[in-house]
Design an enzyme around this catalytic site. Structure first.
Site, PDB file in Angstrom:
ATOM      1  N   GLY A  72       0.797  -1.223   0.000  1.00 24.49           N
ATOM      2  CA  GLY A  72       0.000   0.000   0.000  1.00 24.49           C
ATOM      3  C   GLY A  72       0.824   1.265   0.000  1.00 24.49           C
ATOM      4  CD  GLU A 109       3.018   1.812 -12.135  1.00 26.68           C
ATOM      5  OE1 GLU A 109       2.114   2.380 -11.476  1.00 26.68           O
ATOM      6  OE2 GLU A 109       3.785   2.434 -12.897  1.00 26.68           O
ATOM      7  N   GLY A 145      -0.855  -8.298 -15.143  1.00 29.42           N
ATOM      8  CA  GLY A 145      -1.008  -9.531 -14.399  1.00 29.42           C
ATOM      9  C   GLY A 145      -0.707  -9.302 -12.935  1.00 29.42           C
ATOM     10  NE  ARG A 190       3.973  12.046   3.245  1.00 31.43           N
ATOM     11  CZ  ARG A 190       3.727  11.204   2.258  1.00 31.43           C
ATOM     12  NH1 ARG A 190       3.637  11.640   1.020  1.00 31.43           N
ATOM     13  NH2 ARG A 190       3.577   9.913   2.500  1.00 31.43           N
ATOM     14  CE1 TYR A 220      12.620  10.108  -3.435  1.00 33.31           C
ATOM     15  CE2 TYR A 220      12.855  12.032  -2.039  1.00 33.31           C
ATOM     16  CZ  TYR A 220      12.198  10.864  -2.357  1.00 33.31           C
ATOM     17  OH  TYR A 220      11.140  10.436  -1.597  1.00 33.31           O
TER      18      TYR A 220
END
Length: 529
Positions: free
Chosen positions: A135, A262, A266, A389, A450
């Site tokens: 998740g 993603e 499949g 965060r 990044y």
């Protein structure tokens, strides 16, 4: 493996907040004081109450799903626990009470065979199936189109070490195995995967494969897709067993159809990966360079040489100065410059050899050795960064990350253009931004950049960020770079990704989708339109 990684628990992230709910982070007074310089002086208050629309799955479809033997749940708590991922837009929608992407039902198979049976039911009953593992998606990869009822296929019961070929150093792991659990199981046999993305606590083996994850030891062990030697994939057309040898000239490498797919082609149920013996020696150091350009040059020299460290990371001037996760990591010795983290893992002879060469080379290139303190501080706290965060959002900040990748000759331009695009888009909205950047994945030909962004949140922070993100995407493509290095495409990057690959490649991918998933059951709208 060090105790800090072995001992990390396999935890269920709570909806709407990152990480282990039993180990939250809190902002220090100094950080809160620094936020006021951006006009951030208070949070938005409590989030909106959450309401779910009733499940759209019919009684007959529920009955058919239950007959597969998989666990089936349509209660609100289970559906909310599978609501989107953990990007800032995902969290902002959650805080605003937006539950529109919640699945209609959650199905948890306990065997690979049940996965195939659930796929068959979805095709027969006109249901959408969205694979769900850790998740931890940060690109909208868990919010498929909702024209049909959505089944979240939770793979976390498919867990464990299936097989270990110690001679070949290849392990087969069930796709739902969380990374900490994978490392514990391998360590019991004397081996290690060595894949440590910041999502390590929540990410799964299968999720890393289908998103082309990159761990923080990528210069030493490679990205996850480079570690994969084989896959077992359930598709609506049957099961595909892929990868019969380390390398092959027998046509195109079909692993590449599913690595990065993603869940659109499949459902990966097992992954065969390269492993290595657990290192007996680990050394992590800090190095100081005068500026980002000289540090990046030193990284390129190492990446293009034959003797490399296991970990190589460079923070720019802003990230080095702020280092919100651990302000002590840089120390006064790095003030005014940039911090490089250099890590070595292996047996003593191997580490001594590489450490000696790399350290001498870095000194020749203008680096100043800072010792083990900064390196150990980073190593011990490397998974804590994302925990910041939530308290930053609570305090009224807008904070998000994005990443890209390009060739070495383009790194300087790309960094400048993306930084300017973000600061311009947020500044135009009256919210000056701090933009930090680091390099943590390097190759002989290029590197990933990044970015972390912090600004004051407006009344509609989602719209505020999407404007900045669009500007960043435009700058990335104008500079000729890729829209993502390891966060994947999902829905957030889809339009820019399609521009990047062009019509010919898009037609090929659509043909693959039509061949493997003719009824469009799997993750519609993710990766491809």
């Amino acid at each position: 493996m060090t105790s800090s990684e072995v001992d990390l628990p396999v935890v269920a992230f709570e909806p709407g907040r990152w990480g282990d709910p039993g180990a939250p982070m809190h902002l220090s007074e100094s950080v809160l004081g620094a936020l006021t310089m951006l006009g951030i002086d208070g949070g938005p208050g409590p989030g909106a109450e959450l309401f779910l629309m009733p499940s759209r799955v019919s009684g007959r479809a529920l009955s058919a799903l239950q007959k597969t033997g998989a666990a089936v749940a349509a209660d609100d708590a289970t559906r909310l626990a599978h609501l989107r991922g953990y990007s800032t837009p995902d969290l902002l929608k959650y805080r605003a009470g937006d539950t529109s992407d919640a699945p209609d039902v959650v199905v948890t198979p306990s065997t690979a065979e049940q996965v195939g049976e659930v796929l068959a039911v979805c095709a027969a009953k006109d249901l959408t199936l969205s694979p769900f593992a850790g998740g931890t998606s940060v690109t909208g990869g868990l919010a498929p189109e909702r024209a049909r009822p959505v089944v979240a296929l939770d793979l976390r019961a498919l867990t464990g070490l299936i097989a270990l070929d110690a001679v070949s150093q290849v392990a087969t792991l069930a796709a739902g195995t969380r990374l900490p659990e994978a490392e514990r199981l391998l360590a019991e046999q004397g081996y290690e995967l060595g894949h440590f993305p910041q999502s390590y606590e929540g990410a799964t083996v299968g999720g890393c494969a289908v998103t082309r994850s990159a761990g923080q030891s990528s210069i030493g062990y490679g990205r996850f897709d480079e570690m994969v030697v084989g896959l077992t994939v359930a598709t609506p057309q049957g099961v595909a067993e892929i990868g019969t040898a380390p390398k092959s000239a027998a046509g195109p490498d079909l692993r590449q159809l599913f690595l990065g797919s993603e869940g659109a082609f499949g459902v990966v149920t097992a992954v065969r990966v390269r492993v290595h013996p657990v290192p007996t020696v680990r050394r992590f150091y800090g190095w100081h360079f005068a500026d980002f350009a000289s540090g990046a040059y030193a990284m390129r020299v190492l990446a293009q040489g034959s003797v490399r460290p296991t970990v190589l990371r460079l923070s720019d001037e802003v990230e080095t100065a702020l280092n919100l996760a651990d302000p002590s990591a840089a120390g006064e010795a790095a003030a005014g410059g940039v911090m490089m983290i250099v890590g070595f893992e292996g047996d003593e002879r191997d580490v001594d050899c590489r450490d000696g060469y790399v350290s001498a080379r870095l000194a020749e290139l203008g680096g100043r050795f800072l010792g083990e303190g900064p390196g150990e501080a980073w190593r011990v706290g490397r998974f804590r960064g994302p925990y910041l965060r939530d308290p930053l959002l609570d305090a009224g900040a807008l904070v998000e990350t994005l990443e890209t990748v390009t060739f070495w000759s383009n790194v300087e331009r790309l960094k400048a253009d993306v930084t300017a695009a973000i600061t311009g888009a947020l500044g135009d909205q009256g919210t000056p931004a701090v933009v930090m950047c680091h390099i943590s994945h390097v190759y002989p030909t290029g590197a990933s950049l990044y970015f972390t962004v912090i600004a004051k949140a407006l009344e509609d922070p989602l719209a505020q960020w999407l404007r900045a993100k669009e500007a960043a995407n435009t700058a990335i493509r104008a500079a000729g770079a890729s829209i993502t290095h390891h966060h994947a495409v999902g829905t957030d990057h889809r339009s820019t990704y399609l521009e990047e690959i062009g019509e010919v490649q898009l037609a090929a991918l659509r043909a693959v989708k039509a061949a493997l998933d003719p009824r469009g059951v799997l993750n519609p709208g993710i990766l491809l339109p």
